[in-house]
Structure formats: structure tokens, C-alpha cells
Design a protein around this motif. Structure first.
Motif, PDB file in Angstrom:
ATOM      1  N   GLY A 193     -13.088  12.706 -11.511  1.00 27.79           N
ATOM      2  CA  GLY A 193     -14.056  13.509 -12.053  1.00 27.79           C
ATOM      3  C   GLY A 193     -13.651  14.411 -13.430  1.00 27.79           C
ATOM      4  N   MET A 194     -12.421  13.993 -13.860  1.00 30.76           N
ATOM      5  CA  MET A 194     -11.979  14.692 -15.073  1.00 30.76           C
ATOM      6  C   MET A 194     -12.452  13.790 -16.414  1.00 30.76           C
ATOM      7  SD  MET A 194      -7.854  15.616 -13.934  1.00 30.76           S
ATOM      8  CE  MET A 194      -7.571  16.415 -15.614  1.00 30.76           C
ATOM      9  N   THR A 195     -11.958  14.410 -17.282  1.00 28.68           N
ATOM     10  CA  THR A 195     -12.276  14.086 -18.782  1.00 28.68           C
ATOM     11  C   THR A 195     -11.298  14.271 -19.665  1.00 28.68           C
ATOM     12  OG1 THR A 195     -15.103  14.249 -18.687  1.00 28.68           O
ATOM     13  CG2 THR A 195     -13.823  14.315 -20.927  1.00 28.68           C
ATOM     14  N   VAL A 196     -10.960  13.274 -20.204  1.00 30.95           N
ATOM     15  CA  VAL A 196      -9.557  13.573 -21.296  1.00 30.95           C
ATOM     16  C   VAL A 196      -9.967  13.257 -22.558  1.00 30.95           C
ATOM     17  CG1 VAL A 196      -7.292  12.469 -21.652  1.00 30.95           C
ATOM     18  CG2 VAL A 196      -8.010  12.660 -19.515  1.00 30.95           C
ATOM     19  N   ILE A 197     -10.040  14.155 -23.640  1.00 28.98           N
ATOM     20  CA  ILE A 197     -10.359  13.891 -24.850  1.00 28.98           C
ATOM     21  C   ILE A 197      -9.022  14.053 -25.874  1.00 28.98           C
ATOM     22  CG2 ILE A 197     -11.607  15.054 -26.833  1.00 28.98           C
ATOM     23  CD1 ILE A 197     -13.600  16.287 -24.660  1.00 28.98           C
ATOM     24  N   GLN A 198      -8.777  13.002 -26.624  1.00 27.52           N
ATOM     25  CA  GLN A 198      -7.618  13.095 -27.377  1.00 27.52           C
ATOM     26  C   GLN A 198      -7.969  12.917 -28.703  1.00 27.52           C
ATOM     27  OE1 GLN A 198      -4.244   9.992 -27.204  1.00 27.52           O
ATOM     28  NE2 GLN A 198      -3.377  11.689 -26.258  1.00 27.52           N
ATOM     29  N   VAL A 199      -7.120  13.630 -29.810  1.00 26.64           N
ATOM     30  CA  VAL A 199      -7.438  13.216 -31.140  1.00 26.64           C
ATOM     31  C   VAL A 199      -6.044  13.127 -31.740  1.00 26.64           C
ATOM     32  CG1 VAL A 199      -8.274  14.163 -33.223  1.00 26.64           C
ATOM     33  CG2 VAL A 199      -9.536  14.801 -31.477  1.00 26.64           C
ATOM     34  N   LEU A 200      -5.908  11.898 -32.709  1.00 28.28           N
ATOM     35  CA  LEU A 200      -4.574  11.394 -33.069  1.00 28.28           C
ATOM     36  C   LEU A 200      -4.687  11.795 -34.481  1.00 28.28           C
ATOM     37  CD1 LEU A 200      -1.633  10.301 -32.838  1.00 28.28           C
ATOM     38  CD2 LEU A 200      -2.761   8.161 -33.308  1.00 28.28           C
ATOM     39  N   ARG A 201      -3.962  12.583 -35.357  1.00 28.61           N
ATOM     40  CA  ARG A 201      -4.064  12.731 -36.511  1.00 28.61           C
ATOM     41  C   ARG A 201      -2.749  12.513 -37.043  1.00 28.61           C
ATOM     42  NH1 ARG A 201      -6.975  17.360 -34.613  1.00 28.61           N
ATOM     43  NH2 ARG A 201      -8.955  17.563 -36.114  1.00 28.61           N
ATOM     44  N   GLN A 202      -2.897  11.758 -38.462  1.00 24.87           N
ATOM     45  CA  GLN A 202      -1.582  11.421 -39.269  1.00 24.87           C
ATOM     46  C   GLN A 202      -1.384  12.932 -39.971  1.00 24.87           C
ATOM     47  OE1 GLN A 202      -2.011   8.661 -42.459  1.00 24.87           O
ATOM     48  NE2 GLN A 202      -0.040   7.872 -42.048  1.00 24.87           N
ATOM     49  N   VAL A 203      -0.268  13.635 -39.849  1.00 25.16           N
ATOM     50  CA  VAL A 203      -0.043  14.829 -40.572  1.00 25.16           C
ATOM     51  C   VAL A 203       1.103  14.770 -41.499  1.00 25.16           C
ATOM     52  CG1 VAL A 203       0.708  17.169 -40.100  1.00 25.16           C
ATOM     53  CG2 VAL A 203      -0.718  15.851 -38.461  1.00 25.16           C
ATOM     54  N   ALA A 204       0.727  14.990 -42.859  1.00 26.48           N
ATOM     55  CA  ALA A 204       2.005  15.082 -43.893  1.00 26.48           C
ATOM     56  C   ALA A 204       2.885  16.087 -43.663  1.00 26.48           C
ATOM     57  CB  ALA A 204       1.117  15.185 -44.995  1.00 26.48           C
ATOM     58  N   ASP A 205       3.891  16.028 -44.296  1.00 27.39           N
ATOM     59  CA  ASP A 205       5.116  16.972 -44.248  1.00 27.39           C
ATOM     60  C   ASP A 205       4.730  18.278 -44.543  1.00 27.39           C
ATOM     61  OD1 ASP A 205       6.717  14.960 -43.231  1.00 27.39           O
ATOM     62  OD2 ASP A 205       7.560  14.772 -45.073  1.00 27.39           O
ATOM     63  N   GLU A 206       3.696  18.448 -45.642  1.00 29.05           N
ATOM     64  CA  GLU A 206       3.503  19.661 -46.243  1.00 29.05           C
ATOM     65  C   GLU A 206       2.629  20.483 -45.164  1.00 29.05           C
ATOM     66  OE1 GLU A 206       1.260  16.577 -48.559  1.00 29.05           O
ATOM     67  OE2 GLU A 206       3.486  17.109 -47.727  1.00 29.05           O
ATOM     68  N   GLU A 207       1.867  19.607 -44.284  1.00 25.83           N
ATOM     69  CA  GLU A 207       0.914  20.510 -43.187  1.00 25.83           C
ATOM     70  C   GLU A 207       1.540  20.608 -42.195  1.00 25.83           C
ATOM     71  OE1 GLU A 207      -3.167  17.896 -44.548  1.00 25.83           O
ATOM     72  OE2 GLU A 207      -1.635  16.851 -43.455  1.00 25.83           O
ATOM     73  N   ARG A 208       2.957  20.478 -41.832  1.00 26.69           N
ATOM     74  CA  ARG A 208       3.437  20.837 -40.606  1.00 26.69           C
ATOM     75  C   ARG A 208       3.509  22.329 -40.476  1.00 26.69           C
ATOM     76  NH1 ARG A 208       3.129  16.724 -37.103  1.00 26.69           N
ATOM     77  NH2 ARG A 208       4.066  14.751 -37.936  1.00 26.69           N
ATOM     78  N   GLU A 209       3.776  22.952 -41.324  1.00 23.22           N
ATOM     79  CA  GLU A 209       3.972  24.401 -41.095  1.00 23.22           C
ATOM     80  C   GLU A 209       2.463  25.049 -40.754  1.00 23.22           C
ATOM     81  OE1 GLU A 209       5.121  28.384 -43.582  1.00 23.22           O
ATOM     82  OE2 GLU A 209       5.535  26.315 -44.361  1.00 23.22           O
ATOM     83  N   ILE A 210       1.382  24.491 -41.439  1.00 25.64           N
ATOM     84  CA  ILE A 210       0.116  24.893 -41.105  1.00 25.64           C
ATOM     85  C   ILE A 210      -0.316  24.616 -39.694  1.00 25.64           C
ATOM     86  CG2 ILE A 210      -2.550  24.717 -41.616  1.00 25.64           C
ATOM     87  CD1 ILE A 210      -1.502  24.027 -44.233  1.00 25.64           C
ATOM     88  N   GLU A 211       0.273  23.354 -39.207  1.00 18.95           N
ATOM     89  CA  GLU A 211       0.114  23.021 -37.865  1.00 18.95           C
ATOM     90  C   GLU A 211       0.735  23.871 -36.753  1.00 18.95           C
ATOM     91  OE1 GLU A 211      -0.001  18.519 -35.834  1.00 18.95           O
ATOM     92  OE2 GLU A 211       2.072  19.282 -36.659  1.00 18.95           O
TER      93      GLU A 211
END
Length: 423
Positions: A26-44
């Protein structure tokens, strides 16, 4: 505790990463996998701190793993990998949410937040979990899987999955899972391994376009190497021209290898993880359907072999280039040795000529000095004849001439020996 290792807590925390909450039918699992650049880690990290209204984060011993909640029935997890990040929503509001997540306002807000995270999406999946085959049969038509691509098999000793691994209009893939009595803990680990299999598969396949693009570059390098191999044997081709060509070729090969090596090395590592997850899932085929193992082996392995072949070919071309450089170096060294031989022969002739000239000069010097000495003696004897007419200057000069010449030769030879043996 005293003398605790500075990395102990990080190591212990690492052992507890990648854990999912217990999943229930009865559960739903939604997953998103992203490739993240080093310069985007702080924004993340800033995005993780800005949760929508009602969101809360649980304390975590490791900053690479975050868990929290968006309210009743919606939990989330975020996990950082070496080059990617996975954001997962665990929704306890019915398996039908997987078909229309935007129909629930709270789920929609959670998805909007997940969509705001930085990085390029590598994989996005919605997983519906139902209790048994009866519920799965009722829900299956609504997924509208492509019959020709449908994959269905038993995993983990009882659970069954369905998917065509195609992207829907919203960019998500869909998976239907029937628990079939699998305990919540085992179900959670099974679905997590299923997701890791897909994630690692997509990350591995990122190397395929790199290998395909690099294959054409390697074709050009190989053809140029063959041309250079024939030109190096030709005497009419200058060394400078060959050096420029082999340098350009080496730089081209180094650039290609440097630009693709990381991606292809990562592909090799991810491929090993895919094999491990396939083995962990204990896949059992279902008659009439393509199994997950068949699907993966048939489509995934050829791509991995292409990437491996690209690396092997690049290594082979690097070895051939090194052999060509060695051959070219031998050609240059041979020419230098020949030039040195000709130079030494020319120097030997010059030294021989100089030695003969030196002997000639020595002989002339003996004659000249002897002539001057005899002339001086002659002047003296002619002067003495005026006082004593019995003196015959001609006879005396004739007698003294051999002795004077011998004396001059001995004197010059002695001086030469002293000069040559002087320290």
C-alpha cells in the motif's frame, strides 16, 4: 573514550548508510537520482535546509545521509554518492499514488521540493507496492506497460515485479511490486536493492556514449599510426616532420584517454555493482515473461563490453604509439651515430693531414735554422780568413754542416718532447 581514532565515528556512520524505512504493502516509493557537479554541492545543502512547510529533518551522524518527513504519511531520504545524489520519497497513502502523485497536494509539494534540487536527472522511478497478486492484477492495467518490453519475475524468494523500464510523459519510470507475504524488513531491502540495480545500471551506461564517440577518434589515431609506420622507413621524410606528427598523435591520444578514462573506469566499477545486485535479488523467471536478469544481460552487458573494448583499444594504441616513438628514436639515434661516424672520420683525416704538415714544418724548421746557423758560422770564418790566410772557411763549413743540422734536429725534437709531456 581515550585515544579514539579520529575516523571511528565516520566509519561507524558509514556502516549505517543506505538504510530505508520498513516498507509495507500500500506504499509508494518515488526516487530521483541526480548527477551533481562539485560546484552544485553547496546549493544542494542549502536546498536540504529549505524544506517546504511541515517538513522536518531528523538528526544524522553523517552529512551524506539525511532523513526527514513532510508530514503524516510522507517521509523522505537523501543520500550522497561519489558523483550522484538520490532523493527518495516514502508515501504511505496507497499504491495508487504511483499512478497520479500530483493528485495529492502534500505529495505534490514534496515532489516540487525534490524537483528543485540541483543536478542532472539520471533516473526517476515510481514504485507501487501491493500486498499480493490479486491487488497487482487489479492495478496492472492502469500502468499500461508495453507488452513487448514487459519484464516480470519473482525476486527475493517470493515477491514479484512488473516494469517495461520505459519513461512516461512526466519523465518517470514505473515499477509494480507484489510483496506476496514478504516481511517488511525483507521487502524494504529487496526494493532498495532493486532500485540500486537500476541506479547503478544507468550510471554505468553513462560511459557508453563516451565510448561510442571515442571509437571514431581511435579509428583516426589508428589510421594515422599505420601511415606513420610506413613513413618512418622512408629516408625522404625529415625527422622534424615525423616528430611533429608523432607528437600531435600522442597528444590526441592522451587527450582522448584523459577525457574518457574517469567515465569508463566508473562504468567498470558500476557494472560490478550491477552484477552483485542481480545476484542478491535471487531472480526467478516467470514463464511467458522476460526476467530482470534477461533484460539486464541482453541490453546491459553489450554496452559494458563496448566500454571495456574502448579502454583496451586505447591501451593498445598507447602501446603501439610507444613502440613507434621507440622506433623513431632508434632512427634518430642511428642517423646521429652515422653523422658522428662521418664527423670522426673527417676529424681523423684532418688530424692526419695536420700531423704530416707538422712533420713537414719540423723538417723545414731544421733546414732553416741550420741554414741560419751555418750562415753565421760562415760569416765568422770569413772574417777570420782575413787575419789568418791558412783558414779555409769553405772546408770548415762543409765539415760542420752535418753536425749543425743534427744538432738542430735534436734540439727541436727535445723541445717538442718537453712541450708534449709537460703537465
Amino acid at each position: 573514550m581515550r585515544n579514539e581514532h579520529e575516523l571511528r565515528k565516520s566509519v561507524v556512520a558509514e556502516m549505517h548508510l543506505r538504510r530505508w524505512p520498513q516498507l509495507q504493502p500500500g506504499m509508494t516509493v518515488i526516487q530521483v537520482l541526480r548527477q551533481v557537479a562539485d560546484e552544485e554541492r553547496e546549493i544542494e545543502q542549502e536546498s536540504l535546509a529549505r524544506l517546504p512547510e511541515g517538513g522536518a529533518v531528523e538528526p544524522s551522524p553523517n552529512p551524506r545521509h539525511v532523513q526527514g518527513s513532510f508530514g503524516e504519511g510522507i517521509d523522505f531520504g537523501w543520500e550522497r554518492h561519489s558523483e550522484a545524489s538520490a532523493t527518495t520519497l516514502f508515501i504511505s497513502r496507497g499504491a495508487g499514488i504511483a499512478l497520479d502523485p500530483q493528485g495529492d497536494e502534500a505529495v505534490s509539494r514534496a515532489l516540487d521540493w525534490a524537483d528543485s534540487l540541483p543536478g542532472k536527472i539520471v533516473r526517476a522511478t515510481r514504485i507501487a507496492i501491493v500486498a499480493d497478486m490479486t491487488e497487482a492484477a487489479a492495478l496492472l492495467p492502469r500502468f499500461a506497460f508495453e507488452p513487448l518490453d514487459l519484464v516480470s519475475c519473482d525476486i527475493a524468494g517470493g515477491a514479484r515485479i512488473w516494469s517495461d523500464f520505459r519513461l512516461r510523459e512526466d519523465g518517470f519510470g514505473a515499477v509494480l511490486v507484489a510483496a506476496n507475504g514478504l516481511p517488511p524488513g525483507d521487502l524494504s531491502r529487496t526494493v532498495q536493492r532493486l532500485q540500486e540495480l537500476g541506479n547503478y545500471r544507468n550510471l554505468a551506461l553513462l560511459g557508453l556514449p563516451v565510448a561510442q564517440a571515442g571509437w571514431k577518434v581511435l579509428d583516426g589515431i589508428e589510421a594515422e599510426l599505420a601511415t606513420l609506420g610506413t613513413r618512418v622507413a622512408r629516408s625522404d621524410v625529415s625527422d622534424d616532420e615525423l616528430l611533429k606528427q608523432v607528437t600531435d598523435l600522442s597528444m590526441q591520444l592522451m587527450t582522448q584517454t584523459a577525457s574518457s578514462d574517469f567515465r569508463l573506469s566508473a562504468t567498470e566499477a558500476y557494472a560490478v555493482l550491477v552484477e552483485e545486485r542481480l545476484e542478491d535479488l535471487c531472480i526467478e523467471p516467470v514463464p511467458g515473461f522476460q526476467s530482470l536478469a534477461d533484460f539486464t544481460q541482453r541490453r546491459f552487458l553489450p554496452a559494458i563490453r563496448t566500454c571495456a573494448a574502448h579502454r583496451r583499444r586505447a591501451e593498445t594504441l598507447a602501446a603501439r604509439t610507444a613502440q613507434f616513438v621507440s622506433l623513431f628514436r632508434t632512427r634518430v639515434e642511428t642517423r646521429i651515430e652515422n653523422q658522428n661516424g662521418r664527423l670522426l672520420h673527417s676529424m681523423e683525416k684532418s688530424i692526419s693531414t695536420q700531423l704530416r704538415m707538422q712533420h713537414l714544418v719540423e723538417g723545414l724548421s731544421v733546414v732553416a735554422l741550420s741554414y741560419y746557423a751555418i750562415s753565421l758560422i760562415g760569416y765568422m770564418l770569413k772574417g777570420a780568413e782575413k787575419f789568418d790566410h791558412d783558414i779555409s772557411s769553405g772546408v770548415i763549413i762543409a765539415v760542420l754542416t752535418p753536425f749543425v743540422v743534427a744538432a738542430m734536429w735534436l734540439a727541436i725534437r727535445s723541445m717538442k718532447q718537453r712541450i708534449l709531456h709537460h703537465d
